[in-house]
Scaffold this motif. Structure first.
Motif, short mmCIF file in Angstrom:
data_model
loop_
_atom_site.label_atom_id
_atom_site.label_comp_id
_atom_site.label_asym_id
_atom_site.label_seq_id
_atom_site.Cartn_x
_atom_site.Cartn_y
_atom_site.Cartn_z
N ASP A 13 46.74 28.42 9.35
CA ASP A 13 47.06 27.23 8.35
C ASP A 13 46.54 25.98 9.46
OD1 ASP A 13 47.20 26.04 5.94
OD2 ASP A 13 49.32 26.32 5.84
N THR A 40 47.24 21.55 9.28
CA THR A 40 48.07 20.43 8.97
C THR A 40 47.56 19.06 9.52
OG1 THR A 40 50.46 19.35 9.14
CG2 THR A 40 49.55 20.31 11.09
N HIS A 41 47.90 17.96 8.97
CA HIS A 41 47.32 16.48 9.32
C HIS A 41 48.24 16.24 10.55
CE1 HIS A 41 50.73 15.66 6.76
NE2 HIS A 41 50.83 14.64 7.35
N LYS A 44 43.24 16.80 12.48
CA LYS A 44 43.64 17.90 11.84
C LYS A 44 43.64 19.06 12.74
CE LYS A 44 42.16 18.96 7.68
NZ LYS A 44 41.20 19.50 6.62
N GLU A 90 53.83 28.66 7.68
CA GLU A 90 54.39 27.17 7.57
C GLU A 90 55.59 26.80 8.59
OE1 GLU A 90 52.82 25.34 5.42
OE2 GLU A 90 51.82 26.46 4.26
N ILE A 128 54.18 25.72 11.73
CA ILE A 128 53.74 24.44 11.80
C ILE A 128 54.88 23.67 11.84
CG2 ILE A 128 52.90 22.56 10.31
CD1 ILE A 128 50.77 24.53 9.56
N ARG A 179 53.02 16.42 14.68
CA ARG A 179 52.49 15.53 13.57
C ARG A 179 51.65 14.29 13.93
NH1 ARG A 179 51.80 17.78 9.63
NH2 ARG A 179 53.85 18.04 8.73
#
Length: 486
Positions: free
Chosen positions: A82, A84-85, A234, A423, A426, A436
């Motif tokens: 997956d 994430t930003h 990303k 998830e 992350i 992040r």
């Protein structure tokens, strides 16, 4: 030491202090209790060497190789991915701040390299408007006055660029990165209208993949995903997910924010193939799964890629519609399509989509379609006089059809639940290691941060596995716990 730094989410100063003062760090690093440590600035120089040698990848690979020797990791099995930003290290700027800071950065760079030239050519009010950071200025509230400020900044930047590209100007100015950034920003946002500098309209500006967002991180890009808007990058994390084993991150890929997920499945598989860690089953979300990715994964790596396929949004093309694409019979060998009413297509052309992907454009004759009483149910546009169908190449089309049927089964839906665990990975990387927000500027250093973060998370998980610490359970809110059983 850098791995310990990322595992605990410490700054350079805090990490250097930990080496000097903490007994557990000295023990882990094999240092004497009297070791005085080092200045924190050494870490910045060390990271520069790691970036140049792709050292972050080597560190992650070293952890994975050690895990393989201890029997904690093996190829095959299941993996999940997956993205994430990631926010840029530079502050987000609005439009006036972007153009103002771009001009200020170029003026400062020119002042460092050619102070005499700039002092002789600068306009007097430049020292008033661009001597301090633009964010410290008070922009007017009225929209008309803000437009005037934008015009003034645009005219000042255009004048500076014209002076730099005038014969006799020191050539060193043209080679400055800040000046080149200024030139690109002005091309993207300004143009001349009857000799006056005006801001380009929204439709006349470049797409997000090319649009610059800050002079202090030229590789950062602005992107949006549902309700999330951000400037930066990303990151894509891939981890093993076999039950009753330690789940380790096996691949980390960092891109600019505008690269879509559907381009990344092949990149992830190539990275895993280099490490000889390809899974047998790879579970992803909707963003990664498409016909090309399904075919390439099986053809090139013998990997079964599983992920929900994007739904068809055009009403008349949906499979369950009376004239949906599934209702048409495709003759791949003779290159024609037959509609539910028995009409055969007259055109079959190989094309390229807007993204450069191969497609097949099939068209029926207007003479056949105009006389059909069900034409309006078959076409989407009220003015269309014939049906047109876009097809993927045969192998991709058949792979999509097979995958859509498989994904309707309860067995596949139950197996797909395994993907949700990424998830938590992350979340762990964000909360424990600061994933992040980028600590550094630029794609290469941000990629190094993410590789080290992946290695640090693996160390944390290996420690938890060896010490018998169980996986954390998914937290349930008090309200959700009261939900009645279905």
């Amino acid at each position: 030491m850098v791995l310990l730094q990322f595992a605990e989410g410490l700054t350079d100063r805090q990490a250097a202090e930990a080496v000097r003062a903490r007994i557990d760090w000295k023990f882990a690093l094999g240092l004497e209790l009297t070791d005085p440590g080092f200045d924190f600035s050494v870490l910045s120089e060390f990271r520069d060497r790691l970036v140049g040698a792709d050292g972050g990848r080597s560190v992650l690979d070293g952890i994975l190789a050690a895990a393989q020797k201890k029997g904690l990791l093996s190829k095959g099995g299941k993996a999940r991915t997956d993205s994430t930003h990631v926010l840029s290290a530079a502050r987000e700027l609005n439009w006036l701040e972007l153009v103002g800071e771009s001009l200020r950065a170029a003026l400062n760079a020119a002042a460092r390299v050619e102070p005499d030239w700039l002092g002789a050519h600068a306009l007097p009010d430049w020292f008033t408007h661009y001597a301090t950071r633009i964010e410290d200025s008070r922009f007017p509230r009225a929209q008309a006055k803000r437009v005037e400020v934008g015009r003034r900044i645009g005219a000042d930047g255009m004048r500076l660029l014209e002076m730099i590209w005038t014969d006799g100007t020191p050539l060193a100015l043209r080679a400055l990165p800040e000046v080149e950034f200024l030139r690109q920003v002005w091309v993207q946002h300004f143009h001349l209208v009857e000799g006056e500098v005006e801001r380009r309209g929204p439709k006349d500006r470049p797409p997000g993949a090319k649009r610059l967002v800050t002079p202090y991180d030229p590789e950062a890009r602005g992107s949006v995903k549902r309700d999330t808007f951000w400037d930066g990058f990303k990151v894509h994390l891939t981890e093993t997910c076999e039950p009753e084993t330690v789940h380790l991150i096996t691949n980390v890929a960092t891109t600019v924010a505008t690269v879509p997920d559907d381009r990344m499945a092949t990149v992830v598989h190539a990275g895993l193939a280099e490490r000889d860690l390809l899974p047998g089953e790879h579970w992803v979300d909707t963003g990664y799964a498409n016909g090309g990715a399904l075919v390439a994964a099986h053809r090139d790596h013998r990997v079964a890629l599983h992920g929900p396929l994007k739904s068809v949004t055009v009403p008349h093309a949906r499979g369950e519609a009376a004239f949906g694409q599934d209702a048409f019979t495709i003759d791949w060998d003779n290159q024609h399509v037959t509609c539910p009413n028995g009409i055969i297509s007259t055109q079959w052309h190989q094309r390229r989509s807007e993204d450069g992907l191969p497609t097949i454009r099939v068209r029926f004759s207007p003479a056949d379609c105009r006389t059909c009483p069900q034409l309006r149910q078959c076409v989407n546009s009220p003015k269309a006089q014939r049906r047109e169908i876009n097809l993927r190449p045969r192998d991709e089309y058949e792979a999509l059809q097979q995958a859509r049927k498989l994904q309707q089964t309860d067995e596949w839906k139950d197996r797909y639940k395994i993907r949700a665990g990424v998830e938590g990975t992350i979340s762990q990387a964000v909360q424990a290691c600061g994933l992040r927000r980028s600590r550094y500027r630029g794609l290469s250093k941000t990629s190094l941060q993410h590789q080290l973060t992946g290695a640090a998370v693996n160390l944390i998980r290996i420690d938890a596995w060896l010490t018998g610490k169980p996986h954390a359970r998914t937290r349930t809110s008090p309200v959700a716990a009261l939900r009645p059983a279905a």
